[in-house]
Design an enzyme around this catalytic site. Structure first.
Site, short mmCIF file in Angstrom:
data_model
loop_
_atom_site.label_atom_id
_atom_site.label_comp_id
_atom_site.label_asym_id
_atom_site.label_seq_id
_atom_site.Cartn_x
_atom_site.Cartn_y
_atom_site.Cartn_z
N ARG A 92 0.84 -1.19 0.00
CA ARG A 92 0.00 0.00 0.00
C ARG A 92 0.88 1.25 0.00
NH1 ARG A 92 -2.83 -4.00 2.84
NH2 ARG A 92 -5.11 -3.88 2.78
N HIS A 95 -0.55 3.27 4.74
CA HIS A 95 -1.06 2.18 5.57
C HIS A 95 -0.42 0.84 5.20
CE1 HIS A 95 -4.23 4.65 7.41
NE2 HIS A 95 -4.35 5.22 6.21
N ARG A 132 -8.32 -4.02 10.43
CA ARG A 132 -6.89 -3.87 10.14
C ARG A 132 -6.42 -2.55 10.74
NH1 ARG A 132 -3.12 -1.85 6.33
NH2 ARG A 132 -1.43 -3.32 5.88
N ASN A 168 -9.36 6.28 11.09
CA ASN A 168 -8.07 6.46 11.74
C ASN A 168 -8.25 6.53 13.25
OD1 ASN A 168 -6.60 6.62 9.31
ND2 ASN A 168 -6.98 8.81 9.13
N PHE A 181 -4.35 15.24 -1.51
CA PHE A 181 -3.79 14.06 -0.85
C PHE A 181 -2.43 13.63 -1.42
CE2 PHE A 181 -3.58 9.48 0.20
CZ PHE A 181 -3.65 9.58 1.58
N ARG A 378 -11.92 10.18 -2.31
CA ARG A 378 -11.39 9.01 -1.61
C ARG A 378 -12.11 7.75 -2.09
NH1 ARG A 378 -11.52 8.00 4.80
NH2 ARG A 378 -9.90 6.42 4.81
N TYR A 382 -9.96 4.57 -3.69
CA TYR A 382 -9.79 3.25 -3.09
C TYR A 382 -10.04 2.13 -4.10
CZ TYR A 382 -8.86 4.47 1.76
OH TYR A 382 -8.26 4.91 2.91
N ARG A 389 -3.15 -2.49 -6.88
CA ARG A 389 -2.30 -3.18 -5.91
C ARG A 389 -2.45 -4.69 -5.99
NH1 ARG A 389 -2.30 -4.89 -0.55
NH2 ARG A 389 -4.54 -4.61 -0.35
#
Length: 732
Positions: A92, A95, A132, A168, A181, A378, A382, A389
């Protein structure tokens, strides 16, 4: 009992049994689903290729002769090496370093007036979850205890689909708009010319960005407080950060913020402790979570909501859609509605913790996006990030990401498609399936939200332009101890910067928060103090301090804490075993530390304790408290020269932790470990008694029973730290 009553009782019993079975089926649904994909390698199995061909040799490659070259036709060797070459997926971007666990969520207080989502209304459900925890800035190989924001991402596997609260441990964020960001993360990541520093925010680029981005100042106060060096994931709050929309069955909308409150309280490390643990055990938080669950000390959180009816959206001096602001609890109290328990560690880190892919847009009917500009992009990011990823748009088919409810749609093909889809792949079609589902039958229908009037342009709401009030509120609400830690954190971080212009501009911004804060930091950096330009508004809230006992969110308990019990051969078995047994019953974890990782014999024939750590393999930083058991014999005669005992006592004392000793270890603690620090306490200690002062607990040499000692020790551990202790003379 009449026949009618008997029949009624039998029916009720049957209904109750069915309900329990249904609930168990629901709560175990994710575990059962994962079991279908789980291979038990502890059983006797022959080794085979990916496609099932058993292999007689997996240690020697096929060669052209005994000493000849390896042949490309060795398909098993090529498959084995190729898979190894591709074992690592891109980590990532943020994170990257994380730890996770399975659990369940149980609602105890329905909120039908807020939302029609079944998970927040049906108290009979036990919903599987996976959480997580993570650090944000560092790579997968960085340490756990760095100063950083912690991710707190929760997935609910509901019967209506996956619901992710991707939050968070801080309730606010650095920026108001997602478009910024990439700049934020580029600034906080290692500087591009030398890839330094790893997992640290104390460098020029980060503070250059912050000093030019006033909207970040509120988050900076949280970041530089003790909040961002948590004692444990188990003792860390979680926040959804954004303001979401919830809709009830009448179609009425409310603005909602989600909160996770840990049962064990909100506690942190001290900075010196965090620095040492980074080297002593970089996996400290990951190990702590794993060990607690394995020991049956399951961490718990209460889910809370702050609710603002849509009609009251503009009742505040800040914008509800601004992710850099909190809703003070004095204005909108938090209502706690359910409990989450984490009770099972993953079977494999990669398949579960690493491959789980959270998305802010994963919402169930009854929960929707607000117009928060940070949330919108956001939700795009994601989905895009997870596809990149995990290498395919089919990452939803990975077991840990699959919902527990049935899924049918017309998505097809792509890399690593694992489903065999029989039938049509378009809609409408002549089979009439899979088809849209009306809202009355459970289909998601988004509520018609009004759009603000005006023209299409790049603009922020007027209340988004105020950046200092809540940062000042945070500062004002801290205790003197916490303020000192914030000053030290600013001094450390800015002390790492080499560009004087960055330091000066940052001090200008801090000065808008509070002049005294800016002057204290300036004094530590040996630069001229700034003049006051923005008077402190003087407002406070009791809900932000971690150590103020008037804060109803703070919990102080010894449950789940770790005590290091230091013993030598010849120790007093009665006191040691009394503490160990009593603490185990109280839920306090005791680790015996001895000269070797083996049986440590006591002064009583035939009795011993098994040591989990040696003096060399642990430090006081790994425990919440340390206690030194007295004894007799050659090892105790030379105790004054036992460097690791001396250091452990002094270091724990310096970190404001509970420190204790019994019997012959008491004069040692007083004379050699803490000379001049506890003389008054020891002078008033009775031979058969217990004495306590500022987190130091000592027991006399003739104390035979442990209850009084256990009581005093557990009470001091529950306080977390003895903040009133003077440690100025301690160098550890």
């Amino acid at each position: 009992m009449s026949l009618a009553e008997s029949v009624k009782q039998s029916v009720m019993s049957g209904v109750e049994s069915v309900e329990k079975t249904a609930q168990k089926a629901t709560s175990d649904a994710k575990q059962a689903q994962l079991a279908d994909f789980t291979l038990d390698y502890t059983k006797d199995h022959g080794i085979a290729t990916h496609f099932g061909v058993l292999q007689s040799d997996t240690d020697t490659s096929l060669k052209a002769g005994v000493r000849g070259p390896t042949l490309i036709e060795d398909t098993h060797a090529r498959e084995k090496i190729t898979h190894f070459d591709h074992e690592r997926i891109p980590e990532r971007v943020v994170h990257a370093r994380g730890a996770g666990a399975h659990g369940y969520f149980k609602l105890h207080t329905p909120i039908p007036e807020v939302t029609y989502a079944p998970i927040l209304n049906n108290t009979s459900l036990s919903t599987p979850t996976f959480v997580r925890f993570s650090t944000v800035g560092g790579s997968r190989g960085s340490a756990d205890t760095v100063r950083d924001v912690r991710g707190f991402a929760t997935r609910f596997y509901t019967q209506e689909g996956n619901w992710d609260i991707v939050g968070n441990n801080d309730p606010v964020f650095f920026i108001q708009e997602s478009i910024k960001f990439p700049d934020l993360i580029h600034a906080v990541k290692p500087e591009p010319q030398n890839e330094i520093p790893q997992a640290q925010s104390g460098h020029d680029n980060f503070w250059d960005f912050i000093s030019r981005t006033p909207e970040s100042l509120h988050m900076i106060m949280w970041h530089l407080s003790d909040r961002n060096i948590p004692r444990s994931f188990r003792m860390m709050q979680g926040f959804g950060v954004h303001t979401f929309i919830c809709v009830n069955a009448k179609g009425e909308r409310s603005f909602v913020k989600f909160h996770w409150k840990p049962k064990l309280g909100i506690h942190s490390l001290v900075w010196d402790e965090a620095l040492k643990i980074s080297g002593q055990d970089p996996d400290f938080h990951r190990r702590d979570l794993w060990d607690a669950i394995e020991a049956g000390s399951y961490p718990e959180w209460e889910l809370g909501v702050q609710v603002v009816p849509e009609a009251n959206e503009h009742d505040f001096d800040f914008d509800l859609l601004d992710a850099t602001k909190i809703i003070p609890e004095e204005l909108i109290p938090i209502k706690y509605i359910g409990t989450m328990v984490l009770n099972r560690n993953p079977d494999e880190y990669f398949s579960e913790t690493e491959q789980i892919a959270f998305c802010t847009q994963h919402m169930v009917p009854g929960v929707e996006h607000s117009n928060d500009p940070l949330l919108h992009l956001r939700s795009f990011s994601y989905q895009d990030t997870q596809s990149s990823r995990l290498g395919s748009v089919n990452w939803n088919l990975i077991p840990i990401n699959r919902p527990v409810c049935p899924v049918f749609n017309n998505h097809r093909d792509g890399f690593m498609q694992m489903q065999i889809n029989k039938g049509p792949n378009y809609w409408p079609n002549r089979w009439g399936t899979p088809h849209p589902v009306p809202g009355k039958d459970g289909g998601q229908v988004l509520s018609p939200q009004p759009l603000p009037g005006g023209v299409k342009e790049r603009v922020r709401g007027p209340k988004f332009s105020e950046h200092y009030n809540q940062a000042t509120l945070f500062w004002n609400s801290m205790t003197d101890v916490e303020k000192e830690h914030i000053v030290n954190a600013f001094s450390f971080e800015l002390g790492k910067c080499e560009d004087k212009g960055v330091i000066e501009l940052t001090l200008e911004q801090i000065n808008f928060i509070d002049n005294k804060l800016a002057c204290l930091v300036a004094a530590n950096l040996h630069v001229p103090p700034p003049k006051e330009v923005h008077p402190n508004h003087g407002k406070t809230t009791k809900f932000l301090s971690q150590i103020d006992r008037s804060n109803p969110n703070n919990t102080f308990t010894a449950v789940g804490r770790k005590l290091g019990l230091f013993v030598h051969d010849g120790f007093d078995f009665g006191i040691a075993s009394g503490i160990k047994t009593a603490f185990a019953a109280m839920g306090i974890i005791v680790a015996v530390v001895g000269p070797r990782k083996d049986k440590i014999k006591s002064s009583t024939d035939g009795t011993f304790l098994e040591a989990q750590f040696t003096f060399e393999t642990c430090r006081s930083t790994l425990f919440d408290a340390v206690f030194f058991i007295g004894g007799s014999g050659p090892e105790y005669d030379k105790l004054k020269r036992q460097g690791r005992w001396l250091y452990a006592a002094r270091e724990a004392f310096m970190h404001f932790k509970t420190v204790g000793a019994s019997g012959s270890a008491v004069p040692w603690l007083c004379k050699y470990a803490l000379p001049g620090e506890i003389d008054h306490l020891v002078d008033h200690l009775k031979e058969d008694g217990v004495a306590v002062e500022q987190g130091v607990v000592v027991a006399g040499s003739k104390l035979k029973e442990a209850p009084a000692l256990v009581k005093s020790l557990s009470e001091e551990i529950a306080k977390h730290r003895a903040w009133g202790r003077d440690v100025s003379a301690i160098a550890a």
